[in-house]
Design an enzyme around this catalytic site. Structure first.
Site, PDB file in Angstrom:
ATOM      1  N   HIS A 369       5.502  12.838  -1.613  1.00 34.19           N
ATOM      2  CA  HIS A 369       5.496  11.319  -1.797  1.00 34.19           C
ATOM      3  C   HIS A 369       5.830  10.941  -3.152  1.00 34.19           C
ATOM      4  O   HIS A 369       5.627   9.762  -3.655  1.00 34.19           O
ATOM      5  CB  HIS A 369       4.097  10.849  -1.206  1.00 34.19           C
ATOM      6  CG  HIS A 369       4.439   9.465  -0.746  1.00 34.19           C
ATOM      7  ND1 HIS A 369       5.264   8.514  -0.921  1.00 34.19           N
ATOM      8  CD2 HIS A 369       3.420   8.697   0.260  1.00 34.19           C
ATOM      9  CE1 HIS A 369       4.929   7.453  -0.362  1.00 34.19           C
ATOM     10  NE2 HIS A 369       3.716   7.428   0.435  1.00 34.19           N
ATOM     11  N   ASP A 373       9.699   7.714  -1.122  1.00 33.42           N
ATOM     12  CA  ASP A 373       9.001   6.545  -0.771  1.00 33.42           C
ATOM     13  C   ASP A 373       9.048   6.817   0.893  1.00 33.42           C
ATOM     14  O   ASP A 373       9.897   7.421   1.459  1.00 33.42           O
ATOM     15  CB  ASP A 373       9.318   5.612  -1.349  1.00 33.42           C
ATOM     16  CG  ASP A 373       9.071   5.305  -2.755  1.00 33.42           C
ATOM     17  OD1 ASP A 373       8.040   6.026  -3.159  1.00 33.42           O
ATOM     18  OD2 ASP A 373       9.680   4.580  -3.348  1.00 33.42           O
TER      19      ASP A 373
END
Length: 406
Positions: A369, A373
């Protein structure tokens, strides 16, 4: 002349190897280029060939970690090769053997058990009840096997139900490859912001294509038409649509690639291996199946090289071949994403407002992450799903026969 054989470097950044198996014994005569040992690096298992012919002297034991460049054995190149024609030693004439008379051995008397065996005395019975111990769990030392008060006082409650089964254990050293895999998995969990997103794929269209063309594909190309070619093509398409998933973090910089080197997790004799298909985006269905078969055979036979397992940009792991329904695959550093495939099960799903039975696979994308995204990760997995559910349009240019080179 004594030749010192040193451990060659299996690849960049590898500082030591482990002697997995010696294929020869100390004092054997070896031929030049004969495989004398299997050595484990943190990436692969490799064979060590003899650099010359002669008598070998081993300088390391199996399981030893040996630094690259260190002497692992000596070869006496001046030693002559044994002819193997030496005459067998003459047999000695057999002489009669006179046995000494055996002394008579009397068996030791065995204490006869009576009806009182494992029967507690009144005092012992009360103590055993307080300890919640059954009389059958202890051996009485009283007359005829009777359980005395002292037996009850000294009795220790069992930590579990005795079963009579084996309770052995064995401690073995992990191979260097297994230790490195463990280290990398822990590193991936600790050093990435790993998250997993899931989806499901209706495999009806792929099942139909395989049923229609697999025999012709096998006959023409000598290869099976499996799921991996469809998934590889779907993944390379999705990576080109969402390039962040095909990127990596290097310090404070992002490295993006315009090619798709797909790592394929396979189970080898030494544990998990992840060989790489180079430029998978350029491969046809036949090309993918041929490359996967080639790499799987090399991994199974222990012939995979370090170069064949480095440099991937994305990984596909197929736990479904072992029956896994759902899992959260761990990222293969320094990559940023891994797709987990699972088993195909008939499930009730809704199509056009109707409940129908269809072959369904759950898929999982684990991603870093820090660089990917939610929009990119979910969009990537949806792109994989739509390509697999309509492969003729998205992966075959509308012509399945042409795409399969039939």
């Amino acid at each position: 002349m004594i030749l010192e054989m040193k451990v060659p470097s299996p690849g960049e950044s590898i500082k030591e190897v482990e002697i997995a198996t010696w294929l020869v014994k100390d004092g054997d005569y070896v031929e030049k280029d004969q495989a004398i040992a299997e050595v484990d690096s943190d990436k692969a298992t490799l064979e060590l060939p003899a650099e010359a012919s002669g008598i070998i002297t081993l300088k390391a034991e199996e399981g030893d970690a040996v630094a690259v460049g260190a002497v692992v054995c000596l070869i006496d190149t001046s030693a002559a090769k044994p002819s193997g024609d030496a005459p067998a030693p003459a047999k000695e004439e057999a002489k009669p053997v006179v046995e000494a008379p055996k002394a008579e051995v009397k068996a030791a008397p065995v204490a006869e058990k009576t009806y009182a065996a494992q029967t507690p005395s009144p005092a012992a019975k009360k103590i055993l009840e307080e300890k919640n111990i059954q009389p059958t769990e202890i051996v009485g030392t009283g007359k005829g096997g009777r359980i005395t008060k002292d037996d009850a006082v000294n009795a220790v409650p069992s930590m579990g139900t005795p079963t009579g089964g084996s309770r052995g254990s064995e401690r073995t050293k992990l191979s260097m490859l297994r230790r490195k895999v463990a280290e990398r998995l822990v590193s991936a969990k600790n050093e990435t912001a790993m998250l997993t997103t899931f989806n499901e794929v209706d495999m009806t269209a792929i099942y139909a294509l395989r049923a229609e063309y697999k025999d012709a594909f096998k006959e023409k190309h000598g290869l099976g038409l499996g799921f991996m070619s469809f998934f590889t093509k779907a993944v390379t398409r999705a990576l080109q649509l969402f390039p962040d998933v095909n990127s990596m973090i290097d310090g404070q910089e992002k490295i993006s690639y315009d090619f798709c080197d797909i790592s394929v997790a396979v189970s080898g004799p030494k544990g998990l291996m992840v060989p790489v298909m180079r430029n998978a985006e350029t491969l046809s269905f036949r090309g993918v199946e041929a490359e996967i078969k080639r790499l799987a055979i090399r991994a199974r036979d222990g012939q995979i090289t370090v170069d064949e397992m480095t440099g991937g940009t994305f990984t596909i792991s197929n736990g479904g071949v072992f029956g896994s329904m759902l899992s959260t695959p761990i990222i293969n550093p320094p990559q940023s994403g891994i797709l987990g495939m699972h088993n195909v099960v008939d499930r009730a799903i809704v199509k056009n407002g109707q409940i129908v039975i269809a072959p369904v696979m759950y898929v999982a994308l684990s991603y870093d992450h820090r660089i990917i995204d939610g929009r990119e990760s979910v969009g990537f997995l949806v792109a994989v799903k739509e390509a697999l559910e309509n492969p003729t349009e998205h992966l075959m240019g509308g012509n399945a026969k042409k795409a399969l080179e039939l």
